[in-house]
Design a protein around this motif. Structure first.
Motif, PDB file in Angstrom:
ATOM      1  N   ASP A  67       0.820  -1.203   0.000  1.00 43.98           N
ATOM      2  CA  ASP A  67       0.000   0.000   0.000  1.00 43.98           C
ATOM      3  C   ASP A  67       0.857   1.256   0.000  1.00 43.98           C
ATOM      4  O   ASP A  67       0.438   2.287  -0.491  1.00 43.98           O
ATOM      5  N   GLU A  68       2.082   1.149   0.569  1.00 41.83           N
ATOM      6  CA  GLU A  68       2.951   2.321   0.604  1.00 41.83           C
ATOM      7  C   GLU A  68       3.297   2.767  -0.812  1.00 41.83           C
ATOM      8  O   GLU A  68       3.610   3.917  -1.053  1.00 41.83           O
ATOM      9  N   ASP A  69       3.273   1.827  -1.761  1.00 39.01           N
ATOM     10  CA  ASP A  69       3.578   2.152  -3.145  1.00 39.01           C
ATOM     11  C   ASP A  69       2.436   2.917  -3.810  1.00 39.01           C
ATOM     12  O   ASP A  69       2.605   3.462  -4.890  1.00 39.01           O
ATOM     13  N   ALA A  74      -6.225  -9.567   4.138  1.00 38.89           N
ATOM     14  CA  ALA A  74      -5.905 -10.984   4.278  1.00 38.89           C
ATOM     15  C   ALA A  74      -4.696 -11.130   5.186  1.00 38.89           C
ATOM     16  O   ALA A  74      -3.767 -10.327   5.131  1.00 38.89           O
ATOM     17  N   THR A  75      -4.717 -12.152   6.007  1.00 38.62           N
ATOM     18  CA  THR A  75      -3.591 -12.503   6.868  1.00 38.62           C
ATOM     19  C   THR A  75      -3.197 -13.934   6.524  1.00 38.62           C
ATOM     20  O   THR A  75      -4.052 -14.821   6.472  1.00 38.62           O
ATOM     21  N   ALA A  94      -2.055  -8.042   4.336  1.00 38.44           N
ATOM     22  CA  ALA A  94      -2.102  -7.122   3.204  1.00 38.44           C
ATOM     23  C   ALA A  94      -3.546  -6.739   2.914  1.00 38.44           C
ATOM     24  O   ALA A  94      -4.468  -7.526   3.147  1.00 38.44           O
ATOM     25  N   ASP A  95      -3.720  -5.533   2.404  1.00 39.39           N
ATOM     26  CA  ASP A  95      -5.025  -5.055   1.971  1.00 39.39           C
ATOM     27  C   ASP A  95      -5.130  -5.224   0.462  1.00 39.39           C
ATOM     28  O   ASP A  95      -4.120  -5.239  -0.243  1.00 39.39           O
ATOM     29  N   GLY A  96      -6.359  -5.335  -0.039  1.00 43.59           N
ATOM     30  CA  GLY A  96      -6.563  -5.478  -1.474  1.00 43.59           C
ATOM     31  C   GLY A  96      -7.908  -4.952  -1.897  1.00 43.59           C
ATOM     32  O   GLY A  96      -8.731  -4.557  -1.075  1.00 43.59           O
ATOM     33  N   ASP A  97      -8.144  -4.976  -3.206  1.00 44.50           N
ATOM     34  CA  ASP A  97      -9.404  -4.508  -3.773  1.00 44.50           C
ATOM     35  C   ASP A  97     -10.524  -5.521  -3.594  1.00 44.50           C
ATOM     36  O   ASP A  97     -11.647  -5.278  -3.988  1.00 44.50           O
ATOM     37  N   GLY A  98     -10.218  -6.645  -3.030  1.00 50.25           N
ATOM     38  CA  GLY A  98     -11.163  -7.717  -2.734  1.00 50.25           C
ATOM     39  C   GLY A  98     -10.389  -8.804  -2.021  1.00 50.25           C
ATOM     40  O   GLY A  98      -9.167  -8.702  -1.875  1.00 50.25           O
ATOM     41  N   ALA A 135      -3.496 -12.431  -2.577  1.00 50.34           N
ATOM     42  CA  ALA A 135      -2.356 -12.402  -3.497  1.00 50.34           C
ATOM     43  C   ALA A 135      -1.295 -11.417  -3.009  1.00 50.34           C
ATOM     44  O   ALA A 135      -0.095 -11.700  -3.069  1.00 50.34           O
ATOM     45  N   SER A 136      -1.716 -10.277  -2.505  1.00 49.41           N
ATOM     46  CA  SER A 136      -0.773  -9.279  -1.990  1.00 49.41           C
ATOM     47  C   SER A 136      -0.019  -9.804  -0.777  1.00 49.41           C
ATOM     48  O   SER A 136       1.192  -9.601  -0.652  1.00 49.41           O
ATOM     49  N   ALA A 137      -0.718 -10.503   0.119  1.00 52.30           N
ATOM     50  CA  ALA A 137      -0.065 -11.059   1.305  1.00 52.30           C
ATOM     51  C   ALA A 137       0.930 -12.153   0.908  1.00 52.30           C
ATOM     52  O   ALA A 137       2.043 -12.211   1.434  1.00 52.30           O
TER      53      ALA A 137
END
Length: 156
Positions: free
Chosen positions: A7-9, A23-24, A53-57, A63-65
């Motif tokens: 998210d920092e990006d 998601a964890t 990680a946080d995501g759009d769903g 996937a981000s995590a």
């Protein structure tokens, strides 16, 4: 495509609050570098890691995590991008016990190659995770400098 970065990006995501899921994951990766630790001892066989990680769903967040947890030991995954996610109920007459087919499309941002993975399960989260893991494994086999999943790079 769906970005799986930090998210920092993406300060605009933080400003607008567009992230809708979190998601964890807990991930265990082999510690195969063969190096002794600072005390001259053999390190543990595995590294355990907890990532959020946080995501759009939920699938984007998962996937981000996964990506966040794997990039330190597999930097080739930096170029991995989630492009599309499709779900189809295979036997709708089974109602909540229906089998779910999940298709996930990935892209390597470095060479623009794409691939799709598929998983079927009665649990949509399991089907989604299995398709994501298969896509990450494919990326590791195809694009990593060395890979424990590849016969050529890993002696049994």
């Amino acid at each position: 495509g769906k970005d799986m970065g930090n998210d920092e990006d993406h300060p605009e995501s933080q400003r607008n609050g567009n992230r809708s899921a979190r998601a964890t994951i807990q991930l265990r990766t082999p510690n195969y570098d063969g190096m002794l630790n600072e005390k001259g001892e053999v390190p543990p066989l595995y590294n355990d890691q907890l990532e959020v990680a946080d995501g759009d769903g939920p699938v984007d967040a998962l996937a981000s995590a996964l990506k966040r947890a794997l990039i330190p030991s597999h930097p080739s995954l930096t170029n991995l991008e989630l492009v599309d996610y499709k779900v189809r109920i295979l036997d709708p007459e089974s109602a909540t016990a229906a089998a779910t087919r999940v298709m996930v499309e990935f892209r390597n941002t470095e060479n623009d190659e794409t691939w799709t993975t598929v998983s079927v399960d009665r649990n949509i989260i399991s089907a989604s995770l299995n398709a994501l893991v298969d896509g990450f494994e494919y990326a590791l086999v195809e694009y990593a400098q060395s890979c424990m999943l590849c016969e050529d790079d890993y002696a049994y």
